[in-house]
Design a protein around this motif. Sequence first.
Motif, mmCIF file in Angstrom:
data_model
loop_
_atom_site.group_PDB
_atom_site.id
_atom_site.type_symbol
_atom_site.label_atom_id
_atom_site.label_comp_id
_atom_site.label_asym_id
_atom_site.label_seq_id
_atom_site.Cartn_x
_atom_site.Cartn_y
_atom_site.Cartn_z
ATOM 1 N N PRO A 167 -4.995 7.327 -10.731
ATOM 2 C CA PRO A 167 -4.083 6.276 -10.926
ATOM 3 C C PRO A 167 -3.055 6.398 -9.840
ATOM 4 O O PRO A 167 -2.517 7.382 -9.161
ATOM 5 C CB PRO A 167 -3.222 6.304 -12.175
ATOM 6 N N LYS A 168 -2.744 5.115 -9.171
ATOM 7 C CA LYS A 168 -1.758 4.908 -8.278
ATOM 8 C C LYS A 168 -0.448 4.298 -8.861
ATOM 9 O O LYS A 168 -0.530 3.426 -9.757
ATOM 10 C CB LYS A 168 -2.329 4.007 -7.243
ATOM 11 N N ILE A 169 0.649 5.034 -8.629
ATOM 12 C CA ILE A 169 1.984 4.923 -9.100
ATOM 13 C C ILE A 169 2.963 4.613 -8.297
ATOM 14 O O ILE A 169 3.133 5.353 -7.398
ATOM 15 C CB ILE A 169 2.504 6.007 -10.424
ATOM 16 N N GLY A 170 3.710 3.529 -8.609
ATOM 17 C CA GLY A 170 5.024 3.266 -7.783
ATOM 18 C C GLY A 170 6.218 3.510 -8.539
ATOM 19 O O GLY A 170 6.399 3.295 -9.736
ATOM 20 N N ALA A 216 10.102 -3.775 -6.635
ATOM 21 C CA ALA A 216 8.692 -3.629 -7.267
ATOM 22 C C ALA A 216 7.929 -4.634 -6.681
ATOM 23 O O ALA A 216 6.702 -4.403 -6.514
ATOM 24 C CB ALA A 216 8.859 -3.851 -8.827
ATOM 25 N N GLU A 217 8.303 -5.708 -6.198
ATOM 26 C CA GLU A 217 7.335 -6.697 -5.698
ATOM 27 C C GLU A 217 6.785 -6.399 -4.329
ATOM 28 O O GLU A 217 5.808 -6.435 -3.958
ATOM 29 C CB GLU A 217 8.332 -8.168 -5.512
ATOM 30 N N ALA A 222 2.349 -4.157 -1.046
ATOM 31 C CA ALA A 222 1.974 -2.854 -0.129
ATOM 32 C C ALA A 222 0.695 -2.173 -0.789
ATOM 33 O O ALA A 222 -0.208 -1.717 -0.154
ATOM 34 C CB ALA A 222 2.809 -2.016 0.265
ATOM 35 N N HIS A 223 0.777 -2.298 -2.387
ATOM 36 C CA HIS A 223 -0.356 -1.847 -3.000
ATOM 37 C C HIS A 223 -0.931 -2.591 -4.138
ATOM 38 O O HIS A 223 -0.346 -2.304 -5.524
ATOM 39 C CB HIS A 223 0.258 -0.316 -3.571
#
Length: 332
Positions: A167-170, A216-217, A222-223
């Motif tokens: 998973p990719k997490i911000g 977050a936006e 970007a991702h």
Amino acid sequence: MTTIARGRRRTVSALVALLAATLALAGCGTRIGEGGRFGVVYMDAQGYYAGVRKGMQDEAAEAGRSIQLLELNAQGDASRESTFVDTVSSAKVDALVLSPVSETASIPAIRLAHRSGVPVICYNTCIAEEAAQEYVTAFILGDPVEFGRLLGDAAADHFLAEGITAPKIGVVNCEQVEVCVQRRLGFEEALFAKVPDAEIVANQQGSTIDEAVNVAERILTAHPDLDAFFGQAGGATLGAIRAVQARNKVGQTVVFGGDMSTEAANALVDHSILKGNVDISGIAVGRMAAETAQRVLAGDEPEEFVLPAPIELYTTPEDGQEWLENHPDGLP
């Protein structure tokens, strides 16, 4: 001097005058706070601090004591905090209860209170450890590493259940204060232990809801294949939820966050975005702060410096509904 600066100066001067008048009245025989007069500093206007206030009042009322709270919302401003602490210290309040704005910038004010003979009780945040050991009587703290670990573990379980192995997490953070750094470390420790191929692709500050939405936006731009956000505190969590909604990522990007509120509880009931929330109840912390201040006032200082506040994990719609039923006023 600018108009804004003059307005800020007038506001602080009015606050100081009001406090001085109130304390003078209390010292002339009309003692409002028979059970103690406490200076209380809230770091900002988030609902957590309203919960702290209610908890302090509830604890005092149930103990049959009448306390006086002399309060300030510091709005993240160390100079505003310092002016207030100077005033209540000069007035010899019975204790200073505060969530300091800064580990370093808040040290002079707390040192002044200590040297004025005012016991200092930190909650949620505190000053740097060496200074805290010298100037602070007690620190009420929900273990931030455990806070993050609970969320990281819940996130890992979610990804494994969904078959997402990388998973990719911000991260939307509040790392201007040390407890949020510790929350991230706990989150990463638990997450990577179960999902070693997980990746933190962004970590940006967004403490208030408006800031967090924008942050977050930008992360989603970007991702666009982001799997999840980790919101380190209430504003970050709610901002991440709103950004997922605004960018039509519901069903793709989920949120794990901190600090319960009515909005967070409703999002958990819905469960389409928010999958887990860890909370340290402001009401519980406020009760502990009032109890600790009363003990100090009675000459019974706690033996331990760090007093652990309870930490709760909420992961299901039923958890969210139960929280709403137990907090009809919305105070966490």
